[in-house]
Design an enzyme around this catalytic site. Structure first.
Site, PDB file in Angstrom:
ATOM      1  N   GLU A  55       5.605  -3.238   1.184  1.00 26.48           N
ATOM      2  CA  GLU A  55       5.739  -2.952  -0.252  1.00 26.48           C
ATOM      3  C   GLU A  55       4.966  -1.657  -0.482  1.00 26.48           C
ATOM      4  OE1 GLU A  55       7.731  -5.115  -1.361  1.00 26.48           O
ATOM      5  OE2 GLU A  55       7.400  -6.660   0.157  1.00 26.48           O
ATOM      6  N   GLY A 101       0.825  -1.198   0.000  1.00 26.49           N
ATOM      7  CA  GLY A 101       0.000   0.000   0.000  1.00 26.49           C
ATOM      8  C   GLY A 101       0.859   1.247   0.000  1.00 26.49           C
ATOM      9  N   SER A 102       0.288   2.329   0.504  1.00 32.44           N
ATOM     10  CA  SER A 102       0.974   3.617   0.418  1.00 32.44           C
ATOM     11  C   SER A 102       2.104   3.720   1.439  1.00 32.44           C
ATOM     12  CB  SER A 102      -0.031   4.745   0.659  1.00 32.44           C
ATOM     13  OG  SER A 102      -0.555   4.613   1.952  1.00 32.44           O
ATOM     14  N   ALA A 103       3.050   4.612   1.152  1.00 32.44           N
ATOM     15  CA  ALA A 103       4.171   4.837   2.077  1.00 32.44           C
ATOM     16  C   ALA A 103       3.648   5.385   3.403  1.00 32.44           C
ATOM     17  CB  ALA A 103       5.172   5.803   1.449  1.00 32.44           C
ATOM     18  N   GLY A 155       2.314   2.460   5.326  1.00 29.41           N
ATOM     19  CA  GLY A 155       3.410   1.545   5.643  1.00 29.41           C
ATOM     20  C   GLY A 155       4.289   2.088   6.757  1.00 29.41           C
TER      21      GLY A 155
HETATM   22  N1  LIG Z   1       5.282  -1.787  -3.802  1.00 26.62           N
HETATM   23  C1  LIG Z   1       4.226  -2.491  -4.170  1.00 26.62           C
HETATM   24  O1  LIG Z   1       4.314  -3.716  -4.358  1.00 26.62           O
HETATM   25  C2  LIG Z   1       2.909  -1.830  -4.412  1.00 26.62           C
HETATM   26  C3  LIG Z   1       2.533  -0.655  -3.767  1.00 26.62           C
HETATM   27  N2  LIG Z   1       1.295  -0.109  -3.987  1.00 26.62           N
HETATM   28  C4  LIG Z   1       0.960   1.174  -3.381  1.00 26.62           C
HETATM   29  O2  LIG Z   1      -0.343   1.125  -2.810  1.00 26.62           O
HETATM   30  C5  LIG Z   1      -0.931   2.405  -2.823  1.00 26.62           C
HETATM   31  C6  LIG Z   1      -2.332   2.321  -3.354  1.00 26.62           C
HETATM   32  O3  LIG Z   1      -3.099   1.473  -2.556  1.00 26.62           O
HETATM   33  P1  LIG Z   1      -4.034   1.980  -1.360  1.00 26.62           P
HETATM   34  O4  LIG Z   1      -5.096   0.947  -1.230  1.00 26.62           O
HETATM   35  O5  LIG Z   1      -4.406   3.403  -1.557  1.00 26.62           O
HETATM   36  O6  LIG Z   1      -3.047   1.913  -0.110  1.00 26.62           O
HETATM   37  P2  LIG Z   1      -3.347   2.290   1.417  1.00 26.62           P
HETATM   38  O7  LIG Z   1      -2.025   2.424   2.063  1.00 26.62           O
HETATM   39  O8  LIG Z   1      -4.297   3.389   1.568  1.00 26.62           O
HETATM   40  O9  LIG Z   1      -4.101   0.976   1.989  1.00 26.62           O
HETATM   41  C7  LIG Z   1      -3.523  -0.301   1.929  1.00 26.62           C
HETATM   42  C8  LIG Z   1      -4.186  -1.190   2.980  1.00 26.62           C
HETATM   43  O10 LIG Z   1      -3.856  -0.749   4.296  1.00 26.62           O
HETATM   44  C9  LIG Z   1      -5.045  -0.577   5.065  1.00 26.62           C
HETATM   45  N3  LIG Z   1      -4.799   0.482   6.047  1.00 26.62           N
HETATM   46  C10 LIG Z   1      -5.034   1.815   5.919  1.00 26.62           C
HETATM   47  N4  LIG Z   1      -4.601   2.463   7.020  1.00 26.62           N
HETATM   48  C11 LIG Z   1      -4.083   1.524   7.848  1.00 26.62           C
HETATM   49  C12 LIG Z   1      -3.431   1.571   9.124  1.00 26.62           C
HETATM   50  N5  LIG Z   1      -3.236   2.720   9.776  1.00 26.62           N
HETATM   51  N6  LIG Z   1      -2.992   0.413   9.668  1.00 26.62           N
HETATM   52  C13 LIG Z   1      -3.143  -0.751   9.015  1.00 26.62           C
HETATM   53  N7  LIG Z   1      -3.747  -0.862   7.808  1.00 26.62           N
HETATM   54  C14 LIG Z   1      -4.196   0.261   7.231  1.00 26.62           C
HETATM   55  C15 LIG Z   1      -6.102  -0.257   4.033  1.00 26.62           C
HETATM   56  O11 LIG Z   1      -7.380  -0.489   4.554  1.00 26.62           O
HETATM   57  C16 LIG Z   1      -5.706  -1.177   2.893  1.00 26.62           C
HETATM   58  O12 LIG Z   1      -6.164  -2.487   3.111  1.00 26.62           O
HETATM   59  C17 LIG Z   1      -0.024   3.256  -3.680  1.00 26.62           C
HETATM   60  O13 LIG Z   1       0.759   4.045  -2.845  1.00 26.62           O
HETATM   61  C18 LIG Z   1       0.841   2.238  -4.406  1.00 26.62           C
HETATM   62  O14 LIG Z   1       2.070   2.731  -4.815  1.00 26.62           O
HETATM   63  C19 LIG Z   1       0.399  -0.703  -4.814  1.00 26.62           C
HETATM   64  C20 LIG Z   1       0.722  -1.864  -5.461  1.00 26.62           C
HETATM   65  C21 LIG Z   1       2.020  -2.488  -5.356  1.00 26.62           C
END
Ligand SMILES: NC(=O)C1=CN([C@@H]2O[C@H](COP(=O)(O)OP(=O)(O)OC[C@H]3O[C@@H](n4cnc5c(N)ncnc54)[C@H](O)[C@@H]3O)[C@@H](O)[C@H]2O)C=CC1
Ligand SMILES: O=C(O)CCC(=O)N[C@@H](CCC(=O)O)C(=O)O
Length: 472
Positions: free
Chosen positions: A231, A208-210, A213
């Site tokens: 990731e 997910g997002s930095a 993470g």
């Molecule tokens: N490096 C990699 O392999 C990849 C990275 N990404 C990244 O993912 C992002 C897009 O996806 P999003 O769904 O917007 O990411 P996000 O970071 O908003 O959410 C990812 C997951 O974390 C959960 N989450 C949110 N806040 C949380 C917290 N405080 N504690 C624990 N879990 C929490 C969300 O509900 C979701 O299931 C982009 O930044 C993209 O670059 C996407 C695909 C591959």
């Protein structure tokens, strides 16, 4: 967090309601997983492999329906959703190979009588947190290696793509894998936070997002027993240098920046161009960008780009474009919203060479920033001018320049005359800095799904005391 609250998923391309369900109960799911995993961990590896192979067969049988659901819930074109399903299926054989190569069993040379061995054990219960852009393939890239290694999984899909998450989990049950071993936790950030912090969870595998993470990393700083694989995103550079093949170069740039409407962590975000070729390059990229079809997932002719995930995201991207524009950026192609009230965006290109300070953030959508530079050292410095470090490409240039590029670029994926995205599952996949915590996924996911155990083993106690003992 409320277990009675409902999560509703809407199709971004149409606004129609797609799915709804109650939020899950974190304690209950973790408890079930804890009880299920010892039996799974004790199964012979061959049995675990047989069952994950059956999972692939279940997905294969239902592949068109699964692709349709992915296309509806994400808004990506159906052709692209089909490639995501193919990646889900392909993950199984690759992960079986990776397990035996990276974390299999080996006999070690031992000075002792008897034998010494290196084996690997599963961690226990793994929390998998997934993003919305690849709602099946990317969490599956943690789940399959974790299962093969003998872990139980509680998977929380993104709150934006819960239907795909739930469907993915249903194929494991259909394959005959005990339901408590791979469970789907429905919910949003609150459930994510509770899952990460849960005492019954032994590892957190996050894509997910930095921003999120880093929050997870901070939260677990005092909990060293939990393995954490992050990731995260990227602010990925493409350096364009001398090339006689400008049309091909433009196609690679478009593929990098605008596939999945720019919603890839590996998308090319910053195009760094040699000044002497700037006009020709920008014109070629703009011309091709103007030809991109943006439309609904099932439209004919098939679009190259669908919409972004929701209106809020489209609004934020439009605001980011306007911010760049009003702070020194020069529009090459404006970001437009072709359909009122729906999150379709036209591919946008903006020259930010004149900006005093360029924000080093991941703009997760179809927005390419262009920077003009005079020499190759400046290009490399500009490419490294980011806290992220996921992916980078050099397009054009001589072999010696690629050697310099490869040696000096700080990123986990460094390509030559290839796009920044489209990474292979058969290679390690991860970045440095804000892109990851040195636990690459894909082929190296096996590494974080099991821990090494060294044993020296003799079938009977055999020892005698030496120096420092009195005669008996
Ligand atoms: N490096 C990699 O392999 C990849 C990275 N990404 C990244 O993912 C992002 C897009 O996806 P999003 O769904 O917007 O990411 P996000 O970071 O908003 O959410 C990812 C997951 O974390 C959960 N989450 C949110 N806040 C949380 C917290 N405080 N504690 C624990 N879990 C929490 C969300 O509900 C979701 O299931 C982009 O930044 C993209 O670059 C996407 C695909 C591959
Ligand atoms: O995880 C794997 O099996 C390989 C990595 C992968 O599929 N990368 C894709 C999508 C990741 C993203 O950008 O969101 C890619 O590099 O395009």
């Amino acid at each position: 967090m409320s277990q009675t609250a409902e999560l509703i998923s809407y199709e971004p391309a149409t606004g129609a309601e797609l799915w709804r369900s109650k939020h899950g109960d974190v304690d209950e799911l973790v408890d079930r997983a804890r009880r299920a995993w010892p039996a799974w961990a004790s199964e012979p590896l061959s049995r675990r492999i047989e069952l994950v192979r059956r999972f692939a067969i279940q997905v294969e049988k239902d592949q068109e329906a699964f692709a349709e659901l992915i296309a509806r819930e994400t808004g990506k074109p159906i052709w692209e959703a089909r490639t995501e399903v193919a990646a889900v299926i392909g993950k199984v054989d690759i992960s079986i190979r990776a397990y035996s190569e990276r974390t299999g069993q080996r006999k070690l040379d031992s000075a002792l009588q008897g034998s010494a061995a290196l084996r690997h054990k599963p961690h226990g219960v793994m929390a998998v947190l997934g993003p919305y852009n690849f709602p099946a393939h990317l969490p599956n890239g943690h789940i399959i290696p974790a299962l093969i290694a003998g872990n139980a999984i509680v998977f929380k899909p993104s709150e934006k793509t819960p239907a795909v998450g739930q469907k993915l989990v249903s194929y494991f049950a259909k394959a005959g894998i005990p339901e408590d071993l791979v469970q789907c936790l429905i919910g949003g950030p609150d459930e994510g936070k509770a899952l990460v912090a849960h005492r019954g969870v032994d590892g957190v595998l996050f894509t997910g997002s930095a921003q999120v993470g880093i929050a997870i990393n901070r939260k677990l700083a005092t909990d060293p027993g939990k393995i954490v694989a992050l990731e995260m995103g990227g602010n990925n550079p493409i350096v364009l240098w001398d090339t006689p093949k400008m049309e091909d170069a433009a196609a690679l740039i478009i593929q990098s920046a605008f596939t999945t409407a720019g919603q890839r962590c590996t998308a090319g975000r910053r195009l760094i161009v040699k000044s002497s070729m700037y006009d020709e390059a920008v014109s070629a990229v703009k011309t091709l960008a103007n030809r991109i079809i943006v439309d609904e997932p099932f439209a004919e002719p098939q679009p190259f780009m669908g919409c972004v995930i929701d209106n809020n995201t489209a609004d934020q991207l439009t605001e980011s474009f306007l911010y760049l524009l009003s702070n020194g950026g020069k529009a090459v192609s404006h970001m437009r919203r072709p359909v009122d009230d729906r999150p379709f965006l036209s591919p946008a290109i903006i020259d930010v060479t004149g900006m005093k300070e360029r924000p080093d953030v991941e703009l997760f959508g179809p927005l390419l920033q262009v920077v003009k530079v005079d020499d190759f050292d400046e290009a490399i410095a500009e490419a490294n001018n980011t806290r992220f470090g996921l992916s980078a490409s050099l397009i054009g240039g001589e072999p010696q320049q690629y050697n310099r590029f490869w040696a000096n670029i700080r990123a986990g994926i460094v390509n030559w005359n290839r796009p920044t995205n489209g990474a292979s599952s058969a290679a390690p996949f991860g970045g440095i800095g804000f892109s990851g915590n040195h636990r690459p996924a894909a082929y190296y996911a096996a590494d974080y799904c099991a821990y090494p155990v060294t044993s020296t083993e003799v079938d009977q106690p055999r020892a005698s005391v030496g120096v420092g003992f009195r005669e008996a």
